[in-house]
Structure formats: C-alpha cells, structure tokens
Design an enzyme around this catalytic site. Structure first.
Site, PDB file in Angstrom:
ATOM      1  CB  THR A 167       5.927-129.850  26.196  1.00 18.77           C
ATOM      2  OG1 THR A 167       4.837-129.142  26.799  1.00 18.77           O
ATOM      3  CG2 THR A 167       7.062-130.018  27.193  1.00 18.77           C
TER       4      THR A 167
ATOM      5  CB  ILE B 271       5.742-124.646  16.949  1.00 19.36           C
ATOM      6  CG1 ILE B 271       6.769-124.560  15.812  1.00 19.36           C
ATOM      7  CG2 ILE B 271       5.811-123.439  17.865  1.00 19.36           C
ATOM      8  CD1 ILE B 271       6.717-125.662  14.781  1.00 19.36           C
ATOM      9  N   GLY B 272       6.825-125.762  19.965  1.00 23.48           N
ATOM     10  CA  GLY B 272       7.907-125.746  20.955  1.00 23.48           C
ATOM     11  C   GLY B 272       8.734-127.028  20.928  1.00 23.48           C
TER      12      GLY B 272
ATOM     13  CE  LYS C 161       1.573-115.298  16.953  1.00 22.41           C
ATOM     14  NZ  LYS C 161       1.850-116.245  15.860  1.00 22.41           N
TER      15      LYS C 161
ATOM     16  NE  ARG D 296       5.827-108.719  15.137  1.00 19.45           N
ATOM     17  CZ  ARG D 296       6.096-108.910  13.842  1.00 19.45           C
ATOM     18  NH1 ARG D 296       6.266-107.878  13.041  1.00 19.45           N
ATOM     19  NH2 ARG D 296       6.184-110.127  13.346  1.00 19.45           N
TER      20      ARG D 296
END
Ligand SMILES: NC(=O)c1ccc[n+]([C@@H]2O[C@H](COP(=O)([O-])OP(=O)(O)OC[C@H]3O[C@@H](n4cnc5c(N)ncnc54)[C@H](OP(=O)(O)O)[C@@H]3O)[C@@H](O)[C@H]2O)c1
Length: 319
Positions: A15, A18-19, A138, A142
C-alpha cells in the site's frame, strides 16, 4: 525455479507509494500473472481509514490480505507458507528489515524468487556509487544476498527517478529543482539540457509485471528499465505546451547543488537524500546505452510518454 513462472505471489509494502502501482499492475494483469496474490501488511495499515478503499478493491479482485508484524518471524513464516515469489516494496526506513525477511525466505521450503525493494537509482552505476550515502542500505541488502542466499534467486528492478515525484517543486527544497503548475515556474539543475532517464509510477508496475512474466530474462538480474529519457528543458517545453503559457525558469548550478547537498548532510537534514539523488540524476547516473525493457517484452510505445506525467501534474492528480 530459475525459469518457471510465478504461481503464488506475496507483496510486502503493497500500500506504499510505489507498492500501490506494483500491486495494481500485478492484480490487473491480463492474462493473470499468478494463481494467487497476497499482500502482507501491518495492523496499523489494515485498519487505516485512508487505505480501506484500496484494500477493499484488491480484496474484491481476489487478493488475500495477510496482517502481521514484519519483525515477528512467526508472522513472516506463516505469510511465506506456500508462496513461491515475494515482492518487497518496503520504504527507505525499512530497507534493512529485508535482511531478516531474506534469511527467512532462504530457510523456507517455498519461497524461490525475491524482488528486494529497489525501484530507483542505480546503486552500482559506477565506481563512485558505493560511496553515496542514500545507497548504503540497499547496498547492504545486495551484499547480504550475494553472501548468504543460495536457494532463493533475486531480481532487482532499477527504474531511475519516478517522473511523477520528480516534477513537483518542493517548497523547502526549491533549489533542488521542480516544476510548479500554479506559478508556472520551474527550477532546473545545470543548463537544463542534460539528459535524465525516468520511469512513470504506473510504468514501474508494468515493468515489475513484465519481469514476473519473463523469468528467463529477470531471475538473478539487475534490470535497468525506464519509460523515457528527456531533459529538464524539454519538460518545461511540455508544461508550456500543455498550459498554453510561457514559464519562468530559474537555474541551480551543479556546484550550488553540491554545496547545498553538503550543508544538508552536515545538518543531518532528512532532505539531504533528495539533494544527493538529484545530483546523481543531473550528472548522468540514469543513462544507459541499452535498457532491459526489450528483454522484458516491452517496446518504447508500451511505455508512458512524458506528456502523460505532465498531464497528471497539470490536472493536480497526486500519485
Ligand atoms: N525512483 C524514485 O524516484 C523513488 C521514489 C520513492 C521511493 N523509491 C523506492 O521505492 C521503494 C519503496 O519506497 P516507497 O516510498 O514506496 O515506500 P513507503 O511508501 O515509504 O513504504 C512502503 C511500505 O513499507 C512499509 N514500511 C514503511 N516504513 C516502515 C517501517 N519503518 N517499518 C516497517 N514497515 C515500514 C509499510 O508497509 P505496511 O503499511 O503495509 O506495513 C509501507 O506502506 C524504496 O526502495 C524506495 O527507495 C524510489
């Protein structure tokens, strides 16, 4: 699963900004992408009045809403049961929570494919990327994946900036650039002729859906995708065309942007991230000889043009 199509998908952070677009694209995909689509959300979001219309609409389209606490391993394990594909759309503040989610995915018998929350700037664009502050979480995700995941495969969807979020002039950060439809005024970084690769928010959903349909092109890959490449001056021209009037254009030099960026980081301001990303985008960090759009079966005409995003901005449509 390597090249098998997804069957049971779980979306986390569905929600969010971008989701919503990613979930809508997956839910409305024709022919259907998966047999079952579930979302995992917090109790706070599930009972938030402003989210009810969205949740009700998804439920009416067959989506299962699982409520739980992301930091509770039992809740996550239960949500993963029977799921082969997990799509994380978690916000910046929750990125490191994905490490535990990935660990649990690797330990589960079911999860085989995981999309970590990326959908933005290329965090491994060049040698300087590893030092950019907004990329650190991020990059850690990774790194964890590289070092610890053997069974579960990942796909990173790198979209560059969302044009819909790039357009508005933010009052507290005008020198970071933007376009104000009320005052017909733009602030552009540099000369305004430097190219930037963008993705519209609806196209982010379309691209993730395409990645799910093309595991042969997306499993284990960092996908570089975008809607179009344009320049700030072309964006001004499109606003002038759609509003039928000349706009005032102010400039922030690249040097000035770097100075303000440093000031914001020195002051621990949360807006510093925006300045860094604007600098990376203005200095060419979104440009590629070739994107992965085609490998996902998407042609240039499948993507939204700049005019669509400008039209939404002119009509005051939010995102
Ligand atoms: N390219 C661009 O221009 C751009 C712009 C913005 C974002 N992004 C990227 O898109 C991704 C998603 O960002 P977003 O802005 O869409 O996210 P968001 O709306 O801030 O958050 C998405 C969801 O994450 C969960 N969440 C957020 N904060 C949390 C916390 N502290 N603890 C636990 N859960 C939390 C919530 O899910 P529930 O309510 O369901 O629990 C929330 O709805 C990020 O990787 C971000 O970097 C890119």
């Amino acid at each position: 699963m390597a090249t098998q199509l997804p069957s049971k998908i779980l979306i986390i952070g569905a929600t969010g900004n971008i989701g919503k677009y990613i979930t809508n694209a997956i839910v409305s995909a024709k022919p259907p992408i998966a047999q079952q689509i579930s979302i995992f959300t917090s109790q706070a979001t599930a009972s938030n009045p402003s989210k009810q219309a969205l949740l009700t609409s998804w439920k009416s389209q067959g989506v299962t809403v699982v409520t739980g606490d992301l930091s509770n391993a039992d809740d996550v394990k239960k949500a993963y049961s029977g799921i082969d594909t997990v799509i994380s759309c978690l916000g910046r503040n929750a990125l490191l929570r994905q490490i535990e989610l990935l660990k649990l995915a690797e330990e589960s018998k079911d999860v085989q494919w995981f999309f970590p929350s990326e959908y933005g700037t290329d965090i491994e664009y060049d040698a300087s990327s590893k030092d950019e502050k907004p990329h650190q979480n991020k990059l850690r995700v990774r790194e964890f994946i590289r070092d610890n995941l053997n069974r579960v495969q990942c796909t990173y969807v790198v979209t560059g900036p969302y044009i819909d979020m790039f357009l508005p002039l933010v009052p507290v950060a005008e020198d970071a650039g933007g376009f104000d439809t009320k005052s017909k005024r733009a602030v552009v970084i540099g000369s305004g002729d430097e190219k930037i690769g963008f993705t519209t928010m609806p196209d982010v959903g379309k691209l993730v859906a395409a990645a799910l349909r093309h595991p042969e092109a997306s499993v284990g890959k960092v996908l570089k995708v975008q809607s179009f490449v344009t320049t700030p001056n072309s964006i001004v021209a499109e606003f002038e065309r759609q509003t039928g009037t000349k706009w005032t254009v102010d400039h922030t030099s690249n040097q000035k942007l770097r100075e303000v960026e440093k000031e914001k980081w020195d002051a621990n301001s949360p807006i510093a991230t925006l300045y860094t990303l604007k600098r990376i985008w203005a200095e060419g960090g979104t440009l590629y000889d070739k994107t992965d759009n085609e490998a996902l079966g998407l042609k240039p005409e499948d993507m939204e043009p700049l005019s669509a995003a400008v039209n939404r901005a002119v009509n005051g449509e939010g995102y």
